[in-house]
Motif scaffolding. Structure first.
Motif, PDB file in Angstrom:
ATOM      1  N   THR A 225      77.678 -38.506 -81.110  1.00 25.42           N
ATOM      2  CA  THR A 225      78.335 -39.960 -81.540  1.00 25.42           C
ATOM      3  C   THR A 225      78.133 -40.905 -80.548  1.00 25.42           C
ATOM      4  O   THR A 225      78.152 -42.068 -80.612  1.00 25.42           O
ATOM      5  CB  THR A 225      79.788 -39.787 -82.111  1.00 25.42           C
TER       6      THR A 225
ATOM      7  N   ALA B 123      66.201 -35.090 -90.332  1.00 17.32           N
ATOM      8  CA  ALA B 123      66.728 -36.161 -89.546  1.00 17.32           C
ATOM      9  C   ALA B 123      66.149 -37.599 -89.700  1.00 17.32           C
ATOM     10  O   ALA B 123      66.950 -38.555 -89.683  1.00 17.32           O
ATOM     11  CB  ALA B 123      66.717 -35.697 -88.131  1.00 17.32           C
TER      12      ALA B 123
ATOM     13  N   ASP C  37      76.371 -44.336 -86.958  1.00 20.28           N
ATOM     14  CA  ASP C  37      75.278 -44.094 -87.784  1.00 20.28           C
ATOM     15  C   ASP C  37      73.652 -44.425 -86.896  1.00 20.28           C
ATOM     16  O   ASP C  37      73.806 -45.328 -85.885  1.00 20.28           O
ATOM     17  CB  ASP C  37      74.851 -45.024 -89.023  1.00 20.28           C
ATOM     18  N   PRO C  38      72.713 -43.481 -87.149  1.00 16.41           N
ATOM     19  CA  PRO C  38      71.366 -43.609 -86.171  1.00 16.41           C
ATOM     20  C   PRO C  38      70.607 -44.794 -86.828  1.00 16.41           C
ATOM     21  O   PRO C  38      69.732 -45.127 -86.214  1.00 16.41           O
ATOM     22  CB  PRO C  38      70.681 -42.331 -86.581  1.00 16.41           C
TER      23      PRO C  38
ATOM     24  N   GLY D  58      77.938 -41.266 -89.951  1.00 13.51           N
ATOM     25  CA  GLY D  58      76.851 -41.435 -91.058  1.00 13.51           C
ATOM     26  C   GLY D  58      77.188 -42.494 -92.057  1.00 13.51           C
ATOM     27  O   GLY D  58      77.116 -42.516 -93.158  1.00 13.51           O
TER      28      GLY D  58
ATOM     29  N   ARG E  41      67.446 -41.213 -91.673  1.00 17.63           N
ATOM     30  CA  ARG E  41      67.643 -42.758 -90.908  1.00 17.63           C
ATOM     31  C   ARG E  41      66.747 -43.762 -91.610  1.00 17.63           C
ATOM     32  O   ARG E  41      66.564 -44.860 -91.183  1.00 17.63           O
ATOM     33  CB  ARG E  41      66.927 -42.619 -89.576  1.00 17.63           C
TER      34      ARG E  41
ATOM     35  N   THR F 252      74.488 -40.212 -83.611  1.00 19.10           N
ATOM     36  CA  THR F 252      74.402 -39.128 -84.785  1.00 19.10           C
ATOM     37  C   THR F 252      75.725 -38.209 -84.718  1.00 19.10           C
ATOM     38  O   THR F 252      76.526 -38.397 -83.970  1.00 19.10           O
ATOM     39  CB  THR F 252      73.278 -38.407 -84.273  1.00 19.10           C
TER      40      THR F 252
END
Length: 246
Positions: free
Chosen positions: A95, A8, A74-75, A53, A12, A91
């Motif tokens: 979301t 994860a 997107d993170p 994403g 990012r 994420t």
């Protein structure tokens, strides 16, 4: 193998190379993108789309140009700054978007970063009944010997076999798939820059990065010499899933 928590974090980190990413990563071929609206008379026009994403927006731009209303999730806030669509930090597993909001969810070059079961549950929540999920995977065409060797030097580990089929469950059923061959022109420096956008490079120390670059330049000057730009072969794996849950 990258553990889920580390995975994860690495997922990012692409905002740090946002400009380079946009310059050297290829667009998605039209035949792969338009699989999502196969059989829909109006195509993308007016559709509510979540690009999940979404990163710097390579796909988001294409979707907006087709007339859809795109929310980029997107993170990575640094990556979203480069994305032309409306952005939301979130994420795949959470979301922050409304339930039953979207006609289509797209996932381009990001499926391997997700917790598949949790992401499928979230995608099912935000899709309208009968909505669709489009998964796109651009990857070097490692069926070609010199490209396979190149990918190994790059440590390009995001390689799916063409036989791969996503089956996440949660009311998301695979209804179609497509393999689209294409190529993108890059010179030697561009290929080195491409390696710099890979997760292996982003999580490596300076010594490892230097070794990868040296090995790449050696390969492209002696084992497989290139002059100027070459057409770098890719294949796009496209998968279409439908939200069948009531």
């Amino acid at each position: 193998m990258v553990r889920p928590r580390a995975q994860a974090v690495h997922g990012r980190g692409f905002g740090a190379q946002a400009a380079t990413y946009d310059q050297v990563r290829p667009d998605y071929p039209a035949a792969a993108i338009d699989l999502a609206v196969d059989g829909w008379a109006d195509g993308w026009a007016g559709l509510q789309v979540c690009d999940l994403g979404a990163g710097t927006g390579i796909l988001s731009r294409e979707l907006g140009e087709r007339g859809s209303h795109v929310l980029a999730v997107d993170p990575d806030a640094a990556a979203l700054e480069h994305n032309p669509a409306d952005g939301l930090i979130g994420t795949a597993e959470d979301t922050g978007a409304e339930t039953d909001r979207f006609d289509i969810v797209t996932v381009a070059q990001a499926w391997h970063w997700f917790d598949e079961d949790r992401a499928a549950a979230e995608i099912s929540r935000i899709l309208r009944p009968g909505g669709r999920l489009l998964i796109l995977i651009n990857q070097l065409d490692v069926r070609i010997d010199w490209v396979l060797r190149l990918s190994r030097i790059m440590h390009a580990g995001d390689v799916y076999r063409p036989q791969y089929r996503p089956r996440p469950g949660r009311g998301l059923d695979l209804i179609d798939h497509r393999l689209v061959e294409f190529a993108t022109p890059l010179d030697g420096d561009g290929i080195v820059d491409l390696a710099r956008t890979r997760s292996y490079w982003l999580r490596s120390n300076a010594a490892t990065r230097s070794r990868v670059e040296s090995n790449l330049r050696e390969y492209l000057s002696t084992e497989h010499p290139i002059t100027g730009a070459v057409d770098l072969p890719y294949m796009c794996l496209a998968y279409l899933l439908e939200h069948t849950a009531s």
